[in-house]
Enzyme design. Sequence first.
Site, short mmCIF file in Angstrom:
data_model
loop_
_atom_site.label_atom_id
_atom_site.label_comp_id
_atom_site.label_asym_id
_atom_site.label_seq_id
_atom_site.Cartn_x
_atom_site.Cartn_y
_atom_site.Cartn_z
N TYR A 1 0.85 -1.19 0.00
CA TYR A 1 0.00 0.00 0.00
C TYR A 1 0.89 1.25 0.00
O TYR A 1 1.40 1.65 1.04
CB TYR A 1 -0.89 -0.04 1.24
CG TYR A 1 -2.01 0.97 1.30
CD1 TYR A 1 -2.35 1.78 0.23
CD2 TYR A 1 -2.76 1.09 2.48
CE1 TYR A 1 -3.39 2.69 0.32
CE2 TYR A 1 -3.80 1.99 2.58
CZ TYR A 1 -4.10 2.79 1.50
OH TYR A 1 -5.13 3.69 1.59
N LYS B 1 -0.14 -1.27 -4.88
CA LYS B 1 -1.07 -0.16 -5.08
C LYS B 1 -0.25 1.12 -5.22
O LYS B 1 0.38 1.59 -4.26
CB LYS B 1 -2.02 -0.05 -3.89
CG LYS B 1 -2.89 1.19 -3.88
CD LYS B 1 -3.54 1.32 -2.53
CE LYS B 1 -4.13 2.71 -2.34
NZ LYS B 1 -3.10 3.77 -2.33
#
Length: 300
Positions: A134, A162
Amino acid sequence: MTDIFTGLSAFPLTPLHDDTVDETAFAGLVERLATVGVDSITALGSTGSYAYLTPDERARVARLAVEHAGATPVFVGVGGLRTSQVLAHVDSAEAAGAAGVLLAPMTYQPLTHDDVFELFRTVTEHTRLPVIVYDNPGTTHFTFTTELYARIAELPGIASIKIPGVPTDPHQAAEQVSRIRSVIPEHVTIGVSGDAFGAPGLIAGCDAWYSVIGGILPEPALSITRAVHEGRPDDAAAESQRLAPLWELFSELGGSLRVTAAIAEHLDLAPRKCLPLPIQGLTEDQRARVAHVVDRLGLG
């Protein structure tokens, strides 16, 4: 592993009421996403206010998400300031039946690249659940490099990265995605975030869209995602352009969280003042602007 880390992953709010998680509202959001047919649901992302919740609250939210998602895969955010806390959140996600975990390198003291690599190494050794890297510098204040992506992506269990956005120029966007793709294993997917970059990122070659607006208004986000995957990039770009007033509100009003919460409250999907204090949410005038845009775009 990678099939579930493609398409639209919707990030729902975790609404609060009187400083307590509103379980009914949260369950309703998750059921709505599953009914519409998003590809996955990511609970306890930044939009889900994971950093503000206690371990018990986070464990309960993870269970609710899995219980109400039906057959839709659920990923659960497990970020924490200490590695021991992260591992406890991973255990809670496993116990809830999550299909994967989302890990952001939270920090108070600045983290080095070695610090972050060791965090991901420890987590991937601890769990068999797939891990999403992330990268969210706007909230974590840590910036990944392509070299760090490559290093972490070699760890067993890393399923997706991501990324926080792509350049607005299509050629530069494609070059950025290609550059990341060239240094990570084939099985690791790339997911774009930052909703204004959803369509450009998918068009540039990202496999997934990790979407804030998808968690509250899944239909237009699905429309964009499906258009790209069906070979209709112009349709995806046109729909994203139609939603430009929303992206402008995100930029003007301090980010997507407050705007998304205002949309949920306007649509009676969450109680008023659903964000965790000290986050105050939008002013009445700002809420009126959000409601006007939502209604004008026919998103209610």
